[in-house]
Design an enzyme around this catalytic site. Structure first.
Site, mmCIF file in Angstrom:
data_model
loop_
_atom_site.group_PDB
_atom_site.id
_atom_site.type_symbol
_atom_site.label_atom_id
_atom_site.label_comp_id
_atom_site.label_asym_id
_atom_site.label_seq_id
_atom_site.Cartn_x
_atom_site.Cartn_y
_atom_site.Cartn_z
ATOM 1 N N TYR A 101 -7.046 3.713 3.258
ATOM 2 C CA TYR A 101 -5.728 3.105 3.451
ATOM 3 C C TYR A 101 -5.852 1.762 4.173
ATOM 4 O O TYR A 101 -5.321 0.736 3.720
ATOM 5 C CB TYR A 101 -4.871 4.083 4.250
ATOM 6 N N GLN A 104 0.831 -1.200 0.000
ATOM 7 C CA GLN A 104 0.000 0.000 0.000
ATOM 8 C C GLN A 104 0.873 1.261 0.000
ATOM 9 O O GLN A 104 0.547 2.249 -0.659
ATOM 10 C CB GLN A 104 -0.923 -0.004 1.220
ATOM 11 N N GLU A 105 1.988 1.207 0.714
ATOM 12 C CA GLU A 105 2.870 2.370 0.815
ATOM 13 C C GLU A 105 3.659 2.620 -0.470
ATOM 14 O O GLU A 105 3.741 3.750 -0.950
ATOM 15 C CB GLU A 105 3.849 2.185 1.989
ATOM 16 N N SER A 106 4.257 1.564 -1.022
ATOM 17 C CA SER A 106 5.230 1.773 -2.112
ATOM 18 C C SER A 106 5.075 0.843 -3.306
ATOM 19 O O SER A 106 5.856 0.933 -4.246
ATOM 20 C CB SER A 106 6.641 1.593 -1.557
#
Length: 480
Positions: free
Chosen positions: A430, A303-305
Site C-alpha cells: 500500500y 490508492q484507496e478508490s
C-alpha cells in the site's frame, strides 16, 4: 676611515636584509579559508532535481550531508552533459562530481573514485512491441547512448566480441531524454542503468528492459586526480560513518525500493486518471492538505478508490478516501460519499496520525508510518515497531519496519503482540504504491511547469521582436 666605511657598509647590508625580510613578509598571502563545497552534477530523478517542495535526489542528499560534515555550505552546480562535468572538475571549478556516474576503467585512469554509493545493472532498453533481443548481436537497429557515458565503454568491450556492433552517441541528451525518444518511437534502442530505467517506466510504461549488459556496477563520486588527498580522506571517513548509521540503506530504500514493482496496466490507468479525473478534485486536495503535500494526499486517494467518489468495499469503507464509519464520525464527516467531505476527513485523519507518531521517527519518513497506520491501524504499526525493536532493528526507520510488518500475519509473531493478526505485507505494498503514484504526480507537475516556462519564454521573445521591429521603424523615419 676604513673602519668608518666598514661600519657604514655593514649597516647598509643589515638594513637591506631587513627590508627584504619585511617585503617578503608582506607578499605572503593569508591562506583562504574554504567556505563552500562546490559539487558538479547532472539533473535526474535519482541524482538532483528541483521541485516546488525544494531540492531532492540521492546524490543531492548525500552531498548535503557531506557538506554538513565538512562544515561547509553546499553549492550544487548542474551541467548539461558529462563532458562539461569533466572539464569543470579538471579546471577546479568544482571540488567533486556527484552525478550518478559509474565506476569504469577509463574514469579510474582520469580521476580518483570515491566508495560505492549503490550498484546498478546496465540494461538494454527498447519499446514494447519491438522484437525482444536475446543479445546485442540480434539487434535490428543501432543503439543510441550518451557521449562519455559508461555505456560507451561497455559497447566498446562488446564490439570485440561482435565486430558488426555499431552505436550512435548523443552529447546533449541524457538517459531520461533517450528513453522518452524510445517511447515516442524516434530511436529503437538505448542503454540505461537499472535504477534510472525503473524510475522512468512509471511515466513511460511502454519501456521494456532487455538483456543485462553489465552487472552490479558501482555508482561513485569523482574527485580530482591531484591535490585531493584530504578530500578523499574526509569522504572515506564520512562514507563509513553514513554506512554504519544506516543513511546509505535509508536513501537506497527511499529512492529505489518502491520503484521495483511495476504494473503496466495500472500505470497507464493512473496516467489517464491524472488527465481525466484529478482536475475535479485537485483544488480540494490542495485546500484540505493542511501541511501535507497535496500530491501525497491525492496519491493516497487514488490508492484507496482510484478517485471514485462512490467507491464501496464489502468491509464497510466508502468514498474517495475510503473512510470507515467510526473514522468518519471521529473526524466530523457526515456523508462519506461526498468527495469534498471525504477529502477533508481523510486529510484530517492523516494529520491526526502524523501528530500521534513518536518524535523519534524522522520527518522525511513520518508519512510512510502514517500511511501504514491509515491502512491497517495505528495499533498494528505500534506492534510492528515493538517487534522491530525486539529483533535489534530500528523501530523508527521505515526500511526496517517494512521488513517487520509482513511478520504480523504469522502466528509465531502476532501472538506476541497487543493487537494481534494483521496483513502487514499489504500495508507495505500500500505504502509503496502511494509512493509511486506520488512520484508520478511530482513528475507530471514538473513537466507542466516546463511547458509553462517554455511558453512564457516564447511569448517574451515574440514581444521583444515586436518592440525591436517598432524601434527599427521609428529610427528609419528619422531625418538623415
Amino acid at each position: 676611515m676604513k673602519k668608518l666605511l666598514f661600519v657604514l657598509l655593514t649597516i647598509t647590508l643589515l638594513a637591506s636584509c631587513q627590508k627584504v625580510s619585511v617585503e617578503q613578509t608582506k607578499v605572503i598571502p593569508e591562506p583562504i579559508k574554504k567556505t563552500t563545497l562546490n559539487v558538479g552534477t547532472l539533473y535526474g530523478a535519482q541524482i538532483f532535481v528541483t521541485t516546488g517542495q525544494g531540492e531532492a535526489g540521492f546524490d543531492f542528499e548525500m552531498a548535503s550531508r557531506f557538506a554538513e560534515y565538512l562544515k561547509l555550505e553546499l553549492k550544487m552546480k548542474p551541467y548539461s552533459n558529462i563532458s562539461e562535468l569533466y572539464q569543470a572538475l579538471e579546471s577546479g571549478e568544482v571540488d567533486l562530481l556527484a552525478a550518478g556516474l559509474a565506476d569504469t576503467p577509463t574514469r579510474r585512469e582520469k580521476f580518483r573514485l570515491g566508495p560505492p554509493l549503490y550498484r546498478v545493472n546496465q540494461v538494454l532498453v527498447y519499446k514494447q512491441g519491438t522484437p525482444i533481443p536475446k543479445d546485442v548481436s540480434t539487434l535490428e537497429d543501432n543503439i543510441t547512448v550518451i557521449t562519455d557515458s559508461s555505456f560507451v565503454e561497455t559497447l566498446s568491450q562488446l564490439q570485440k566480441l561482435y565486430p558488426e556492433l555499431v552505436w550512435e552517441q548523443e552529447k546533449e541528451k541524457d538517459s531520461e531524454e533517450l528513453m522518452a525518444m524510445i517511447a515516442r518511437g524516434e530511436i529503437t534502442y538505448t542503454i540505461a542503468d537499472s535504477s534510472t530505467f525503473e524510475i522512468n517506466r512509471r511515466y513511460l510504461p511502454e519501456l521494456r528492459a532487455g538483456p543485462i549488459l553489465k552487472e552490479k556496477q558501482a555508482i561513485v563520486w569523482l574527485l580530482p586526480p591531484k591535490n585531493s588527498d584530504q578530500l578523499m580522506s574526509d569522504l572515506l571517513t564520512f562514507w563509513h560513518y553514513e554506512k554504519r548509521s544506516g543513511t546509505l540503506a535509508h536513501l537506497n530504500e527511499k529512492y529505489f525500493a518502491h520503484v521495483k514493482r511495476f504494473d503496466y496496466v495500472d500505470t497507464r490507468a493512473f496516467l489517464r486518471a491524472i488527465d481525466n479525473k484529478l482536475p475535479k478534485y485537485k483544488e480540494s486536495f490542495q485546500h484540505y492538505a493542511n501541511g501535507i503535500d497535496w500530491r501525497k494526499l491525492a496519491a493516497t486517494a487514488y490508492q484507496e478508490s482510484h478517485w471514485n467518489p462512490n467507491a464501496r468495499s464489502p468491509t464497510g469503507v466508502r468514498g474517495l478516501m475510503m473512510l470507515t464509519l467510526p473514522t468518519a464520525k471521529q473526524v466530523g464527516i457526515k456523508n462519506r460519499l461526498d468527495p469534498i467531505q471525504s477529502i477533508k476527513g481523510g486529510a484530517k485523519y492523516l494529520n491526526d496520525i502524523l501528530n500521534r507518531l513518536p518524535d523519534s521517527i524522522p520527518e522525511n519518513q513520518r508519512m510512510w508510518f502514517a500511511l501504514a497506520s491509515y491502512n491497517i491501524g495505528y495499533g498494528h504499526v505500534e506492534d510492528a515497531r515493538k517487534l522491530a525493536q525486539s529483533m535489534g532493528l530500528n523501530p523508527s526507520a521505515w526500511r526496517d519496519l517494512k521488513e517487520v510488518l509482513p511478520l504480523l500475519h504469522k502466528r509465531k509473531y502476532y501472538q506476541r503482540t497487543r493487537y494481534g493478526y494483521a496483513r502487514g505485507n499489504e500495508a507495505v505494498h500500500y505504502v509503496d504504491s502511494i509512493r509511486r503514484y506520488y512520484d508520478t504526480l511530482v513528475w507530471v507537475d514538473n513537466q507542466n511547469q516546463l511547458l509553462i516556462d517554455e511558453k512564457a519564454s516564447a511569448e517574451e521573445s515574440q514581444l521583444a521582436e515586436k518592440i525591436g521591429g517598432k524601434q527599427e521603424n521609428l529610427s528609419g523615419a528619422q531625418p538623415q
